[in-house]
Design a protein around this motif. Structure first.
Motif, mmCIF file in Angstrom:
data_model
loop_
_atom_site.group_PDB
_atom_site.id
_atom_site.type_symbol
_atom_site.label_atom_id
_atom_site.label_comp_id
_atom_site.label_asym_id
_atom_site.label_seq_id
_atom_site.Cartn_x
_atom_site.Cartn_y
_atom_site.Cartn_z
ATOM 1 N N ASN A 1 12.037 17.119 5.577
ATOM 2 C CA ASN A 1 13.130 17.252 6.535
ATOM 3 C C ASN A 1 12.729 18.360 7.502
ATOM 4 O OD1 ASN A 1 15.538 17.556 7.877
ATOM 5 N ND2 ASN A 1 16.763 18.055 6.046
ATOM 6 N N THR A 2 12.494 18.013 8.767
ATOM 7 C CA THR A 2 12.025 19.035 9.698
ATOM 8 C C THR A 2 12.642 18.849 11.081
ATOM 9 O OG1 THR A 2 10.089 19.908 10.853
ATOM 10 C CG2 THR A 2 9.902 17.669 10.073
ATOM 11 N N ALA A 3 12.927 19.979 11.735
ATOM 12 C CA ALA A 3 13.490 19.928 13.079
ATOM 13 C C ALA A 3 12.384 19.770 14.114
ATOM 14 C CB ALA A 3 14.280 21.209 13.353
ATOM 15 N N ASN A 4 11.150 20.033 13.687
ATOM 16 C CA ASN A 4 10.050 19.992 14.640
ATOM 17 C C ASN A 4 8.821 19.354 13.974
ATOM 18 O OD1 ASN A 4 8.399 20.380 16.756
ATOM 19 N ND2 ASN A 4 8.674 22.606 16.893
ATOM 20 N N ALA A 5 8.836 18.014 13.977
ATOM 21 C CA ALA A 5 7.808 17.281 13.220
ATOM 22 C C ALA A 5 6.373 17.680 13.590
ATOM 23 C CB ALA A 5 8.017 15.784 13.379
ATOM 24 N N PRO A 6 6.023 17.809 14.887
ATOM 25 C CA PRO A 6 4.613 18.078 15.204
ATOM 26 C C PRO A 6 4.086 19.374 14.599
ATOM 27 C CG PRO A 6 5.774 17.343 17.159
ATOM 28 C CD PRO A 6 6.811 17.571 16.105
ATOM 29 N N ALA B 1 11.800 14.814 17.929
ATOM 30 C CA ALA B 1 11.422 16.103 17.334
ATOM 31 C C ALA B 1 11.739 16.153 15.843
ATOM 32 C CB ALA B 1 12.158 17.236 18.042
ATOM 33 N N SER B 2 12.942 15.681 15.481
ATOM 34 C CA SER B 2 13.321 15.863 14.073
ATOM 35 C C SER B 2 12.946 14.631 13.242
ATOM 36 C CB SER B 2 14.807 16.165 13.947
ATOM 37 O OG SER B 2 15.525 15.249 14.711
ATOM 38 N N PHE B 3 12.668 14.898 11.991
ATOM 39 C CA PHE B 3 12.156 13.857 11.096
ATOM 40 C C PHE B 3 12.731 14.066 9.703
ATOM 41 C CE2 PHE B 3 9.214 12.636 7.777
ATOM 42 C CZ PHE B 3 8.551 11.490 8.219
ATOM 43 N N LEU B 4 13.265 12.994 9.136
ATOM 44 C CA LEU B 4 13.661 13.040 7.718
ATOM 45 C C LEU B 4 13.097 11.791 7.034
ATOM 46 C CD1 LEU B 4 15.287 13.939 5.200
ATOM 47 C CD2 LEU B 4 17.295 12.815 6.190
ATOM 48 N N LYS C 1 15.858 12.672 18.718
ATOM 49 C CA LYS C 1 15.256 13.448 19.819
ATOM 50 C C LYS C 1 15.635 14.909 19.695
ATOM 51 C CE LYS C 1 15.166 9.749 23.184
ATOM 52 N NZ LYS C 1 16.080 8.972 23.978
ATOM 53 N N GLU C 2 16.922 15.121 19.413
ATOM 54 C CA GLU C 2 17.443 16.484 19.314
ATOM 55 C C GLU C 2 16.710 17.210 18.173
ATOM 56 O OE1 GLU C 2 21.583 18.518 17.839
ATOM 57 O OE2 GLU C 2 21.397 16.340 17.923
ATOM 58 N N SER C 3 16.288 18.440 18.466
ATOM 59 C CA SER C 3 15.558 19.170 17.435
ATOM 60 C C SER C 3 16.549 19.810 16.460
ATOM 61 C CB SER C 3 14.690 20.243 18.109
ATOM 62 O OG SER C 3 14.119 21.044 17.126
ATOM 63 N N ARG C 4 16.736 19.196 15.301
ATOM 64 C CA ARG C 4 17.673 19.736 14.306
ATOM 65 C C ARG C 4 17.218 19.315 12.907
ATOM 66 N NH1 ARG C 4 21.398 16.033 11.837
ATOM 67 N NH2 ARG C 4 21.318 13.975 12.776
ATOM 68 N N ARG C 5 17.555 20.135 11.923
ATOM 69 C CA ARG C 5 17.310 19.703 10.542
ATOM 70 C C ARG C 5 18.427 18.761 10.138
ATOM 71 N NH1 ARG C 5 14.222 21.846 6.504
ATOM 72 N NH2 ARG C 5 15.832 21.537 4.935
ATOM 73 N N PHE C 6 18.120 17.723 9.414
ATOM 74 C CA PHE C 6 19.170 16.828 8.938
ATOM 75 C C PHE C 6 19.953 17.536 7.836
ATOM 76 C CE2 PHE C 6 16.316 13.983 11.064
ATOM 77 C CZ PHE C 6 17.157 13.058 11.659
ATOM 78 N N SER C 7 21.237 17.187 7.738
ATOM 79 C CA SER C 7 22.084 17.884 6.754
ATOM 80 C C SER C 7 21.772 17.394 5.337
ATOM 81 C CB SER C 7 23.554 17.616 7.058
ATOM 82 O OG SER C 7 23.828 16.252 6.794
ATOM 83 N N GLU C 8 22.244 18.169 4.362
ATOM 84 C CA GLU C 8 22.071 17.781 2.961
ATOM 85 C C GLU C 8 22.778 16.439 2.710
ATOM 86 O OE1 GLU C 8 20.141 18.903 0.731
ATOM 87 O OE2 GLU C 8 20.929 17.679 -0.923
ATOM 88 N N ALA C 9 23.954 16.278 3.365
ATOM 89 C CA ALA C 9 24.695 15.023 3.188
ATOM 90 C C ALA C 9 23.860 13.848 3.680
ATOM 91 C CB ALA C 9 26.017 15.093 3.944
#
Ligand code: PEP
Ligand code: MG
Length: 756
Positions: free
Chosen positions: A98-103, A120-123, A142-150
């Motif tokens: 789970n990352t806000a900035n995959a590269p 940008a973000s990848f889960l 596209k939005e750079s964010r970490r995905f939530s636990e939910a």
């Protein structure tokens, strides 16, 4: 900041998602179209820009099979190896990324054809079935964010349902060549336990449990089903606990304790119930929990990792209770069954009888007694064949090449033709050896060697007649004890041994008294856990501490012989006093039987197995009393080299053709010659032609081996000049060669060393 984890939100959103999936499954029947709709549905409910499904196409490569958001042209084009890129890492490490900035994430690999550079973000979560990876489910935005636990939890629930659907072949598509699971040819490499080639159908020792309904629209009903199954499971565990107090080993007790711990764990049950509330069926919830716990535990302390198999066993028990699917349907044993199992006990293997054509184990060990049974039955055996259990289905065609250590599951036509040719060549070789059946094993320089077979069960005796051997050099009496659920009665033994002697038709049979302990455990005999059972309470040590059983066996042997010649030897004798005590018990039995007017043979031989170096150095008194000795090379070598015969890491390091070992055996030959004690060699090496010739060259005149080795051993002896082989050994002693294999092979002529 990451939004807080909300269980209700997870349950609600994942249920909505799974409801949608169920609808898709029911309304569409093309696998590709299903996958496309599923990815579309996931992006909508999770509000992400991308959802992609990557499935395992070979054992170590993944393929993008569907996407919503990435370039559609990349579907069935983009591929990666296990461990390659973020997707490959998820499949290999079996944990979500789970990352806000995959590269910037370690291992990131840019796949230009997918057009994913703008996200940008990848889960990514693994699509796991009971801990085995089948693919990876990915969402990106596209939005750079970490995905939530939910969101992670929801994706894991969906991945779990996708795993069952993949297994059920719901994504099979002719158009895109997504083939049904367990249909493609697969090849597995194992270690060779016994050479030989066999063709047949898979018989799973533990048949697979198939989950036909991964999704539910009635969670309450599923929770009730789960709770009923759990109740039954706890009942089973209680029963096991009750019996275990009577006769289980510490290891078995530890397993039952783990079962009890899980079966009564609130956390375990709550997690499964939460899975159901998220929309999974009771079965799928058990599987998801099994995968999750496996992932957690595989990173835990080693002692916890050891309990993984116990958890798997318990989960499978629960799944069987839920689905009503049995472990083994004896009615459905295929023709030419080839047993595929994780591990198998000696007793369990005996229970299958002689019908098995080969055995393939994911674990197992070459030196184990289960392996010895496979050898006695002359069937190929592979051990450490990793991965076969997650692929094989009951009834699948399979070819086992025990010479190369390969199992071909659902073999292609080309492979089948090649392997069948090999089988035909072997048959020809066997025919050639059959031509030697009635000829003596006499070397070119005129030395005659007596070749005998090792046996242990009545069905092995016909092999004896076919093999052209002189007698049975080792009859492992414990196999009969291992094959039953209770101690055999004396009268049963009398009848059994009588049949053995009758089948041998007057040829000598050397009975070894009960050799239990180490990996040969009787289910009905209580024993304590031992730190190193191979060096523990086994063989004659048990016999002397429990003389009742030894006495009963000796009485049965005397009565079965009923005046015919009788040879009995005691296993793992380490010092003279042990032999003397056992011999005294035997002589007492003879005295008592004589007093009861039973016929006693005038040709009675009392021997011992030399399996510990100590016995070779026993006082002269020992050699004066013993009628004959048989070198149990399997055990002797493990103690001589301090290398566990069951441990794959060390067991191949040292061999019979090691000069130190040969010198030691020659020392035993000399001591026996001095006291005129008959000597035989009955370890596995006696049935390997080159080793057999070498043993003959240093003075052994009796060898005992599995029946299938008699022909090739006789062939090589007849082609060998033993004095030249002896000279080669002596030359090696002088020039310091440690391993004699190459030198001897060229001395004898490799062209003669043919193993069927
Ligand atoms: C041996 O140790 O060589 C032997 C013949 O006995 P087992 O393999 O049954 O231990
Ligand atoms: Mg032994």
């Amino acid at each position: 900041m990451e939004p807080e984890y909300n269980g209700l939100e997870v349950a609600d959103r994942s249920r909505r998602l799974l409801d949608g999936l169920l609808e898709i499954l029911e309304s569409i029947d093309d696998g590709q179209a299903r996958l496309d709709r599923i990815t579309d549905r996931i992006t909508t409910i999770l509000e992400t820009d991308v959802c992609s499904v990557y499935l395992l196409r070979t054992a170590d490569s993944l393929e993008l099979c569907a996407t919503q958001g990435l370039n559609p042209q990349a579907v069935h084009v983009t591929r990666m190896q296990m461990g390659e890129g973020l997707v490959g890492r998820v499949a290999q490490e079996l944990i979500p990324i789970n990352t806000a900035n995959a590269p910037t994430e370690p291992g990131f690999r840019y796949m230009p054809e997918t057009g994913e550079e703008m996200y940008a973000s990848f889960l990514g979560v693994p699509i796991l079935q009971r801990g085995t990876p089948l693919g990876v489910l990915v969402v990106q935005s596209k939005e750079s964010r970490r995905f939530s636990e939910a969101e992670t939890q929801i994706l894991k629930v969906v991945a779990s349902a996708l795993a069952d659907m993949t297994e059920l072949g719901k994504f099979v598509s002719d158009q895109y060549a997504i083939s049904a699971p367990h249909t493609r040819p697969a090849q597995f490499q194992g270690s060779i336990g016994q050479e030989g080639i066999a063709e047949g159908q898979v018989l799973l020792h533990e048949s697979r449990v198939v989950v036909a309904n991964p999704i539910t629209d009635d969670p309450e009903k599923e929770i009730l089903r789960l709770s009923k199954a759990l109740e039954k499971l706890r009942g089973q565990v209680d029963e096991m606990t009750a019996t275990s107090t009577l006769n289980a080993t510490d290891e078995q007790r530890a397993i039952i304790e783990t079962y009890r711990m899980f079966a009564n764990s609130r956390g375990w049950v709550q997690r499964m119930e939460a899975n159901i509330r998220s929309g999974l069926s009771a079965e799928a919830s058990v599987e998801k929990e099994q995968s999750d716990t496996r992932t957690r535990m595989s990173r835990a302390e080693p002692y916890l990792r050891d309990r993984l198999h116990d958890l798997d066993d318990l989960s499978i028990r629960l799944l069987r209770l839920l689905t009503g699917q049995a472990r083994l349907d004896r009615q459905k044993i295929p023709r030419n069954p080839i047993l595929v199992a994780r591990q198998i006990g000696t007793g369990e293997l005996i229970e299958y009888g002689a019908k098995l054509k080969a055995v393939v184990l994911e674990e197992g060990s070459v030196g184990s007694h289960a392996a010895i049974i496979a050898r006695a039955n002359a069937i190929p055996l592979l051990v450490h064949t990793e991965g076969i259990l997650s692929e094989a289905l009951n009834g699948d065609p399979i070819l086992v090449d025990g010479d190369s250590g390969t199992a071909y599951l659902r073999p292609s036509k080309k492979i089948a033709v090649t392997v069948r040719n090999k089988i035909a060549q072997r048959k020809q070789l066997e025919l050639r050896y059959q031509g030697l059946r009635d000829l003596p094993a006499i070397s070119r320089d005129g030395v005659t060697i007596s070749l005998n077979i090792n046996a242990g069960l009545l069905p092995h005796l016909p092999n004896f007649a076919r093999s052209g051997a002189d007698g049975v050099g080792l009859f492992r009496t414990e196999l009969k004890f291992l094959a039953t659920n209770r101690m055999p009665r004396r009268e049963e033994l009398v009848q059994y041994y009588r049949l053995v002697l009758d089948s041998a038709k007057g040829c000598p049979v050397c009975f070894r008294t009960l050799d239990i302990g180490s990996d040969k455990l009787l289910r009905y005999m209580k024993r304590d856990e031992e730190p190193n059972p191979a060096m523990g309470w086994r063989a004659i040590r048990v016999g002397l501490d429990r003389p009742y059983v030894l006495k009963m066996q000796l009485q049965a042997l005397v009565r079965a012989a009923n005046g015919r010649p009788l040879s009995v030897m005691f296993p793992l004798v380490a010092e003279t006093s042990e032999f003397e005590q056992a011999r005294t018990i035997f002589l007492d039995v003879i005295r008592n039987e004589t007093a009861r007017n039973r016929a006693i043979s005038s040709d009675l031989k009392i021997g011992a197995m030399l399996e510990t170096p100590s016995l070779a150095f026993a006082p002269d008194r020992f050699f004066q009393q013993v009628d004959y000795l048989s070198i149990g090379g399997n055990d002797l070598q493990q103690f001589f080299f301090a290398a566990d015969r069951q441990n794959e890491l060390v067991r191949r390091r040292y061999g019979t053709l090691n000069i130190s070992y040969l010198r030691f055996v020659r020392f035993i030959v000399e001591r026996c010659a001095k006291f005129d004690v008959m000597l035989s060699y009955c370890g596995e090496a006696a049935g390997r032609p080159l080793e057999a010739v070498c043993l003959a060259a240093i003075g052994l005149r009796q060898l005992s081996m599995r029946a299938s080795s008699v022909g090739s051993t006789k062939h090589l002896i007849r082609h060998s000049d033993l004095s030249a082989v002896r000279a080669a050994i002596e030359a090696a002693e002088t020039d310091g060669t440690e391993d004699l294999r190459t030198r001897l092979a060229s001395e004898i002529g490799v062209e003669h060393i043919l193993t069927p």
